[in-house]
Scaffold this active site. Structure first.
Site, PDB file in Angstrom:
ATOM      1  CE  LYS A  79       5.928  35.344  13.202  1.00 11.01           C
ATOM      2  NZ  LYS A  79       5.322  36.604  12.709  1.00 11.01           N
ATOM      3  CB  SER A 154       8.168  38.517  10.870  1.00  9.91           C
ATOM      4  OG  SER A 154       6.844  38.462  11.389  1.00  9.91           O
ATOM      5  CB  SER A 178       4.422  39.491   9.681  1.00 13.57           C
ATOM      6  OG  SER A 178       5.487  40.381   9.877  1.00 13.57           O
TER       7      SER A 178
END
Lengths: 479, 99
Positions: A79, A154, A178
């Site tokens: 990420k 997210s 997330s």
């Protein structure tokens, strides 16, 4: 070699049997990921040089007859809120579009030391704020299972890459859900470990008392392996925990007979939906495997969203203060004074959701409101953590939904921030308590959309969590 | 109403955030709605509850400390590499004090 469905064990076996070299696998994985990525946009950018260099180190170790590491040759996606030395790290924000970190996060160092091969960085909501990945400054990610839908957020790009097969495993970050929510939307496993289990050094700070790094994988075993590599005490993160890291895969024996599972009474009213009925089938499957299921109570559940969105935004407003145009790549042009330069850089650079949360956090911390909001929220957080402690006096694990609904359509919920916040209800309670929790695939709706079941255990109870998820997976989930 | 447009502008000032008039209007509505939800916390009597300011409360007070050993720093060049306007080994900013 079926690149899109590889597991860590298959890669290890292939490397040690000299059926392929890590460098060949890395090159093939990069080719496939780059070719297939436009379908979803899971990756923002790739790091081929770094990937091939890491793979060559694995090959050299194998050639010398050395142990190549627990993640030898495994293609990993990361990420883009986790810093990588020399590899652009944008946090999904225009403000950091050209930011090249001068150091590696501890989790990245550990991944590569174990032979992991980082293919590239994945898209996410700006500074990890959102539940759909639509808040990225670089455009949304599409759910590989249903391309007109969001992958969740997210960490949407990290979940999508693993579901799509363009990475074997990935790292995400979780502050209020997330990792777990995108894992459930994309039909993969996603793990939020105990707070402090994985060092946050090099994880771009959103809400420091709630931030976690954790893995995504297509199998529970692979997720357990990755966590085993990245967990541990790190002197560079004072909140990282001293507790020893067990080999989590030792717990994966499929035997869950007699384990006590709690089903929170407060969640039942939300479990009448199609997602809810799949969770009920999941619980039934666990009962058939020999678990004892009983109703428990988490009495302060209704106050979790309010407590979380006060604490998380307060911490965010402080953490995001550093993006002021002085140090981090982007500065608004033509500001005559220092104060204008700060205001304009931030006004032009942050997207709407970041601004909304900075405003909310600044408000709840401002003079006259601190006691009414922030202090009150911290007290409620203590009560929510106590709810779980009391539950774990009675049961070994809590079983719950991850999200009230499966993946929604792109654009469907962008205009109602409060509704988006309220949908975090099932993930936020575990985040506030700082306990380990994961999402494991629990079947699909009639439309074919994946649903995840959440398993939560006491602090440092990851082995029990993995044991239950793995037994469920081996038994075929709800099928 | 929980928050007025004037308060939104005041908070934006505290946060060093320039907002357009349209953003001020939008955030006034959004924050009003969200703060309204947060009022729910007032239903709870938290009088005797201790605020939870850290997660691993069972740990000893010194659990977060490490030995104070000097280590090599990042170095000036690496630290400035991402600066929008570096100069002579420093971060340059608009004039702060008139001479």
């Amino acid at each position: 070699m079926e690149i899109a469905s590889l597991t860590i064990d298959q890669i290890r076996e292939g490397l040690l049997a000299r059926r392929f070299r890590a460098e060949e696998l890395a090159a093939e994985a990069l080719r496939f990921a780059q070719a297939d990525n436009p379908k979803t946009g899971a990756y923002l950018h790739f790091s081929p040089e770094r990937a091939l260099a890491a793979a060559r180190r694995v090959d050299e170790k194998i050639a010398r007859g050395e142990e190549p590491g627990a993640l030898a040759g495994v293609p990993v996606a990361v990420k883009d809120v986790i810093v990588t030395r020399g590899v652009r790290t944008t946090c999904g924000s225009k403000l950091l579009e050209n930011y090249i970190p001068p150091y590696d996060a501890t989790a990245i160092e550990l991944l590569e030391a174990a032979g992991g091969v980082i293919l590239g960085k994945t898209n996410c909501d700006e500074f990890a704020m959102g539940s759909s990945t639509e808040n990225s400054a670089f455009g949304p990610v599409r759910n590989p299972v249903a391309l007109d839908r969001v992958p969740g957020g997210s960490s949407g790009g990290s979940a999508a890459a693993v579901a799509q097969g363009t990475a074997v495993v990935s790292l995400g970050s979780d502050t209020g859900g997330s990792i777990r929510q995108p894992a459930s939307f994309c039909g993969v496993s996603g793990v939020t470990p105990t707070y402090g289990r994985v060092s946050r050094y090099g994880l771009t700070a959103f809400a420091s008392s709630l931030d976690h790094i954790g893995p995504f994988a297509r199998t529970v075993k692979d997720a357990a392996r990755v966590l085993g590599v990245i967990a541990g005490r790190d002197p560079r993160d004072s909140t990282s925990a001293e507790a020893p890291v067990p080999d989590y895969t030792n717990a994966l024996d499929g035997n869950v007979k007699g384990l006590k599972l709690g089903l929170p009474r407060e969640y039942l009213k939300d479990m009448t939906s199609e997602s809810g009925s799949l969770i009920n089938r999941g619980v039934e499957a666990l009962r058939r495997l020999g678990c004892e299921v009983r109703e428990i109570s988490l009495p302060h559940t209704d106050y979790a969203i309010a407590s979380y969105y006060i604490i998380a935004t307060a911490e965010a407003s402080s953490n995001l203060a550093r993006y002021d145009g002085v140090r981090y790549t982007t500065r608004s042009a033509d500001s005559a004074t220092l104060a204008d330069m700060y205001r304009n850089t931030r006004g032009e650079g942050f997207g709407a959701e970041c601004k909304r949360r900075i405003m909310l956090g600044t408000y709840v911390l401002s003079a006259g409101y601190y006691d009414a909001y922030y202090l009150k929220a911290q007290k409620v957080r203590g009560l929510i953590a106590r709810d779980f402690r009391q539950a774990f006096d009675e049961v070994d694990a809590v079983v719950a939904p991850v999200s009230p609904f499966p993946a929604f359509r792109l654009g469907e919920k962008v205009d109602d921030p409060l509704a988006m916040y309220l949908s975090d209800i099932f993930t936020i309670t575990g985040s506030l308590a700082g306990i380990p929790c994961m999402s494991v695939p629990c079947g699909c709706t009639a439309e074919g959309l994946p649903v995840g079941m959440q398993i939560l255990t006491r602090h440092f109870g990851e082995s029990t969590m993995f044991k239950i998820a793995d037994a469920f997976e081996r038994a075929g989930g709800v099928n | 109403m929980k928050i007025t447009e004037q308060e939104v502008r005041y908070v934006a000032g505290l946060a060093n955030l320039s907002l357009s008039d349209a953003e001020v209007a939008r955030f006034q509505g959004d924050l009003d709605q969200i703060l309204g939800h947060m009022d729910k916390l007032n239903e709870l009597d938290t009088g005797s509850a201790a605020p939870m300011s850290q997660v691993l409360y069972e740990a000893a007070d010194t659990a977060t400390l490490r030995p104070d050993v000097p280590a090599p720093p990042l170095g000036n060049q690496a630290a400035l590499a991402n600066a929008p306007d570096p100069g002579a080994g420093y971060y340059k900013v608009p004039l702060v004090i008139e001479r």
